[in-house]
Scaffold this motif. Structure first.
Motif, PDB file in Angstrom:
ATOM      1  N   GLU A 117       0.824  -1.191   0.073  1.00  0.00           N
ATOM      2  CA  GLU A 117       0.064  -0.096   0.029  1.00  0.00           C
ATOM      3  C   GLU A 117       0.619   1.427   0.095  1.00  0.00           C
ATOM      4  OE1 GLU A 117      -3.698  -1.971   2.161  1.00  0.00           O
ATOM      5  OE2 GLU A 117      -2.571  -0.424   3.284  1.00  0.00           O
ATOM      6  N   LEU A 118       1.924   1.282   0.627  1.00  0.00           N
ATOM      7  CA  LEU A 118       2.909   2.503   0.722  1.00  0.00           C
ATOM      8  C   LEU A 118       3.343   2.574  -0.481  1.00  0.00           C
ATOM      9  CD1 LEU A 118       4.664   1.746   4.132  1.00  0.00           C
ATOM     10  CD2 LEU A 118       2.846   3.560   3.821  1.00  0.00           C
ATOM     11  N   LEU A 119       3.944   1.484  -1.301  1.00  0.00           N
ATOM     12  CA  LEU A 119       4.458   1.978  -2.448  1.00  0.00           C
ATOM     13  C   LEU A 119       3.449   2.339  -3.617  1.00  0.00           C
ATOM     14  CD1 LEU A 119       6.504  -1.452  -2.985  1.00  0.00           C
ATOM     15  CD2 LEU A 119       7.618   0.838  -2.991  1.00  0.00           C
ATOM     16  N   LEU A 137      14.428  -8.573   7.919  1.00  0.00           N
ATOM     17  CA  LEU A 137      15.200  -7.652   7.103  1.00  0.00           C
ATOM     18  C   LEU A 137      15.131  -8.466   5.728  1.00  0.00           C
ATOM     19  CD1 LEU A 137      18.560  -7.336   9.111  1.00  0.00           C
ATOM     20  CD2 LEU A 137      16.617  -5.964   9.014  1.00  0.00           C
ATOM     21  N   ASP A 138      15.170  -9.536   5.415  1.00  0.00           N
ATOM     22  CA  ASP A 138      14.900 -10.080   4.121  1.00  0.00           C
ATOM     23  C   ASP A 138      13.630  -9.839   3.519  1.00  0.00           C
ATOM     24  OD1 ASP A 138      17.641 -11.284   4.122  1.00  0.00           O
ATOM     25  OD2 ASP A 138      16.891 -13.233   4.647  1.00  0.00           O
ATOM     26  N   LEU A 139      12.460  -9.732   4.223  1.00  0.00           N
ATOM     27  CA  LEU A 139      11.241  -9.256   3.906  1.00  0.00           C
ATOM     28  C   LEU A 139      11.320  -8.172   3.303  1.00  0.00           C
ATOM     29  CD1 LEU A 139       8.404 -10.293   3.391  1.00  0.00           C
ATOM     30  CD2 LEU A 139       7.946  -9.721   5.764  1.00  0.00           C
ATOM     31  N   LEU A 140      11.979  -7.091   4.064  1.00  0.00           N
ATOM     32  CA  LEU A 140      11.913  -5.674   3.691  1.00  0.00           C
ATOM     33  C   LEU A 140      12.422  -5.529   2.591  1.00  0.00           C
ATOM     34  CD1 LEU A 140      12.569  -4.146   7.438  1.00  0.00           C
ATOM     35  CD2 LEU A 140      10.404  -4.406   6.224  1.00  0.00           C
ATOM     36  N   ALA A 141      13.663  -6.044   2.329  1.00  0.00           N
ATOM     37  CA  ALA A 141      14.661  -5.998   1.183  1.00  0.00           C
ATOM     38  C   ALA A 141      13.982  -6.434  -0.025  1.00  0.00           C
ATOM     39  CB  ALA A 141      15.842  -7.087   1.295  1.00  0.00           C
ATOM     40  N   GLU A 142      13.166  -7.629   0.161  1.00  0.00           N
ATOM     41  CA  GLU A 142      12.203  -8.359  -1.032  1.00  0.00           C
ATOM     42  C   GLU A 142      11.416  -7.148  -1.639  1.00  0.00           C
ATOM     43  OE1 GLU A 142       8.457 -11.288  -1.367  1.00  0.00           O
ATOM     44  OE2 GLU A 142       9.743 -11.402   0.311  1.00  0.00           O
ATOM     45  N   SER A 143      10.750  -6.163  -0.774  1.00  0.00           N
ATOM     46  CA  SER A 143       9.897  -5.276  -1.166  1.00  0.00           C
ATOM     47  C   SER A 143      10.416  -4.109  -2.206  1.00  0.00           C
ATOM     48  CB  SER A 143       9.196  -4.287   0.060  1.00  0.00           C
ATOM     49  OG  SER A 143      10.206  -3.520   0.496  1.00  0.00           O
ATOM     50  N   GLY A 144      11.823  -4.163  -2.207  1.00  0.00           N
ATOM     51  CA  GLY A 144      12.451  -3.117  -3.174  1.00  0.00           C
ATOM     52  C   GLY A 144      12.284  -1.774  -2.662  1.00  0.00           C
ATOM     53  N   GLY A 431      -0.282   0.383 -11.427  1.00  0.00           N
ATOM     54  CA  GLY A 431      -1.009   0.016 -10.032  1.00  0.00           C
ATOM     55  C   GLY A 431      -0.654  -1.494  -9.534  1.00  0.00           C
ATOM     56  N   GLU A 432       0.295  -2.041  -9.999  1.00  0.00           N
ATOM     57  CA  GLU A 432       0.609  -3.405  -9.555  1.00  0.00           C
ATOM     58  C   GLU A 432       2.086  -3.071  -9.126  1.00  0.00           C
ATOM     59  OE1 GLU A 432      -0.864  -5.949  -9.598  1.00  0.00           O
ATOM     60  OE2 GLU A 432      -2.974  -5.109 -10.698  1.00  0.00           O
ATOM     61  N   VAL A 433       1.975  -3.984  -7.780  1.00  0.00           N
ATOM     62  CA  VAL A 433       3.316  -3.950  -7.037  1.00  0.00           C
ATOM     63  C   VAL A 433       4.083  -5.157  -7.825  1.00  0.00           C
ATOM     64  CG1 VAL A 433       4.713  -4.339  -4.944  1.00  0.00           C
ATOM     65  CG2 VAL A 433       2.538  -3.057  -4.979  1.00  0.00           C
ATOM     66  N   LEU A 434       5.352  -4.789  -8.100  1.00  0.00           N
ATOM     67  CA  LEU A 434       6.193  -5.736  -8.737  1.00  0.00           C
ATOM     68  C   LEU A 434       7.111  -6.759  -8.025  1.00  0.00           C
ATOM     69  CD1 LEU A 434       7.528  -3.511 -12.010  1.00  0.00           C
ATOM     70  CD2 LEU A 434       5.341  -4.840 -11.841  1.00  0.00           C
ATOM     71  N   THR A 435       7.128  -6.508  -6.931  1.00  0.00           N
ATOM     72  CA  THR A 435       8.198  -7.142  -5.783  1.00  0.00           C
ATOM     73  C   THR A 435       7.458  -7.980  -4.973  1.00  0.00           C
ATOM     74  OG1 THR A 435       7.927  -5.143  -4.485  1.00  0.00           O
ATOM     75  CG2 THR A 435       9.826  -5.170  -6.043  1.00  0.00           C
ATOM     76  N   MET A 436       6.263  -7.859  -4.750  1.00  0.00           N
ATOM     77  CA  MET A 436       5.554  -8.551  -3.795  1.00  0.00           C
ATOM     78  C   MET A 436       4.065  -8.950  -4.325  1.00  0.00           C
ATOM     79  SD  MET A 436       6.525  -6.574  -0.208  1.00  0.00           S
ATOM     80  CE  MET A 436       5.882  -5.105  -0.870  1.00  0.00           C
ATOM     81  N   ASP A 437       3.433 -10.038  -3.966  1.00  0.00           N
ATOM     82  CA  ASP A 437       1.970 -10.432  -4.407  1.00  0.00           C
ATOM     83  C   ASP A 437       1.186  -9.762  -3.176  1.00  0.00           C
ATOM     84  OD1 ASP A 437      -0.373 -11.551  -4.842  1.00  0.00           O
ATOM     85  OD2 ASP A 437       0.447 -13.503  -5.577  1.00  0.00           O
ATOM     86  N   TYR A 438       0.694  -8.513  -3.510  1.00  0.00           N
ATOM     87  CA  TYR A 438      -0.269  -7.895  -2.617  1.00  0.00           C
ATOM     88  C   TYR A 438      -1.448  -8.723  -2.338  1.00  0.00           C
ATOM     89  CZ  TYR A 438      -3.061  -3.994  -1.408  1.00  0.00           C
ATOM     90  OH  TYR A 438      -3.890  -2.912  -0.765  1.00  0.00           O
ATOM     91  N   ARG A 439      -2.074  -8.935  -3.450  1.00  0.00           N
ATOM     92  CA  ARG A 439      -3.148  -9.570  -3.607  1.00  0.00           C
ATOM     93  C   ARG A 439      -3.232 -10.884  -2.763  1.00  0.00           C
ATOM     94  NH1 ARG A 439      -3.611  -7.001  -8.117  1.00  0.00           N
ATOM     95  NH2 ARG A 439      -5.417  -5.905  -8.866  1.00  0.00           N
TER      96      ARG A 439
END
Length: 477
Positions: A117-119, A137-144, A431-439
């Motif tokens: 949502e922030l992205l 930390l790895d989860l945060l890095a995954e977000s980009g 409108g799509e996050v490319l780094t994580m599966d938001y849905r």
């Protein structure tokens, strides 16, 4: 490394070093390489390995969010929209937040939902104030994203047994141990291979930390050259607790202890000595914040739900206080938060001139960057990180686009965002996050919430169900 150029953007929201302000630059070019901006201006004549058309676009700096709780707040949607404890001045902190917290199985989905949502609302840097959790930390890095990790620690937990008295269970040794672990985690973040993680020291709340923990954490943060943030002046209950313990207001006491300076951040900072809900015999708090260079992290939504607000953002700004914006709660939509901040400031002042959009946008960009000790984010300037947002100014809700930032904040919101880049890498497209599966994360969160709801009677002092505490808007038939 390849050089990318966004050429002939309808508008660049560029940084002007001469005036220290953002400025509109029509028909501008932006070039970047290896995550860093090489050129901001017109008629770029250097090499280009990739060219992106800026036609119909506004290029603006990524937003900087200095106060957020991604690992917990998304779970509260539908639970805490309308709750506040009457006997504790309508705060929800002491009675309700502890009982709706996510279990370990839901934390990663909470984080993915919040960061997505922030992205999608244009945030490229966020301060994540969370309790440490596995794989953080790895989860945060995954977000980009660019993330300031802010592992919270404290000497006591708060609770209420009756809904009108807050009690504290103290364990000073545990607080010191948690602080040491937090600084170790900050070191790991700064060494992370992503290169986008950095740290902050966060003793959780002014009323849950011993004076020694506050002083020790402040000294260590200064030694490391990192920012320090604390929740303070965030409730009437806390205000009275601190005046009872120390004879000073929360801001006055932090100042008395020598804890405030230009790398200190006050989470919320609402209840000053001149607030109508907490009148005190002094009138120094706002002046203290200004003189020390302390930043206030303003998060209007979470308090507006309880009928509480800062008085007011424009007054703080005009008094010389550095202000930043945060999304303390769901939805983690920075543009929505900014819009509400503006409207609340004007209604509290009964004056539409009390806060300008210029001041608001500065709080959400360079004000936040200043608080984090970063001069390389929150602005489009040569040498800064390539963290920026492409806004479709041809979107119907952006039209007319006489003043595109106003059109974005007060009308179009995130609907007009086309792309988001962090360190020169595209992380949002259409409108799509490319780094994580938001849905998928949102769906898992939906499924997890019922499990949390089933645990509420065991956590609540009165053993009420989730539906008794937070009745649904309409009966389910």
């Amino acid at each position: 490394m390849p050089i990318t150029v966004i050429r002939n953007a309808d508008v660049l929201l560029a940084w002007d070093d001469a005036t220290h302000q953002h400025v509109y630059m029509p028909n501008g070019d932006l070039a970047f390489e290896e995550g860093r901006i090489l050129f901001v201006g017109r008629d770029y004549a250097g090499p280009a390995d990739e060219t992106i058309s800026g036609t119909g676009m506004m290029v603006m700096p990524g937003l900087v969010n200095i106060h957020s709780h991604p690992s917990s707040e998304p779970m509260n949607k539908g639970f805490t929209d309308e709750v506040g404890t009457p006997g504790l001045y309508n705060s929800s902190l002491y009675e309700y937040l502890p009982i709706f917290r996510p279990d370990p199985g839901a934390v990663h989905s909470c984080v993915k939902v919040a960061l997505s949502e922030l992205l999608l609302s244009g945030v490229t840097t966020v301060a994540d104030l969370s309790m440490a959790h596995p794989g953080w930390l790895d989860l945060l890095a995954e977000s980009g994203m660019r993330v300031c990790i802010a592992p919270m620690f404290r000497s006591a937990r708060w609770f209420t047994k009756n809904g009108h008295v807050v009690e504290y269970e103290w364990d000073a040794a545990a607080g010191e141990k948690a602080m040491a672990e937090a600084f170790t985690l900050v070191e790991r973040a700064e060494q992370h291979e992503s290169g986008r993680l950095f740290g902050m020291a966060v003793p959780s709340q002014i009323d849950t930390c011993t004076p020694e923990l506050l002083k020790d954490s402040r000294e260590e943060a200064r030694r490391r050259g990192i920012s320090w943030q604390i929740h303070a002046a965030q409730s009437v209950t806390e205000f009275h607790e601190i005046t009872r313990r120390h004879g000073f207001t929360p801001i006055g006491w932090l100042h008395e202890q020598g804890l405030l300076d230009d790398r200190a951040i006050i989470g919320h900072g609402i209840f000053l000595d001149d607030h109508p809900s907490t009148p005190w015999h002094t009138r120094r708090d706002l002046e203290i914040l200004s003189e020390t260079g302390t930043t206030v992290a303003h998060c209007p939504t979470v308090f507006a739900r309880r009928g509480i607000t800062l008085k007011h953002l424009g007054r703080y700004k005009r008094s010389g206080v550095n202000m930043g914006i945060g999304t303390d709660t769901y939805p983690h939509n920075m543009l929505d938060e900014m819009r509400l901040a503006a409207y609340l400031a004007r209604t509290q002042a009964t004056d539409p001139r009390s806060l300008t959009t210029t001041e608001l946008f500065e709080a959400a960009t360079v004000g936040g960057a200043r608080a984090l000790g970063r001069e390389d984010i929150g602005r489009l300037a040569t040498g800064c990180r390539a963290d920026f947002v492409l806004v479709d100014i041809t979107h119907p809700m952006m039209r007319p686009a006489r003043d595109p930032i106003r059109s974005l904040i007060y009308a179009a919101g995130d609907r007009a965002l086309r792309s988001v880049y962090v360190d020169g890498r595209k992380v949002v497209q259409d409108g799509e996050v490319l780094t994580m599966d938001y849905r998928a994360a949102a769906e898992h969160l939906h499924e997890s919430q019922q499990r949390i709801a089933d645990q509420v009677p065991k956590r609540d002092w009165a053993h009420r169900s989730a539906d008794q505490i937070s009745p649904p808007s309409f009966l389910w038939k």
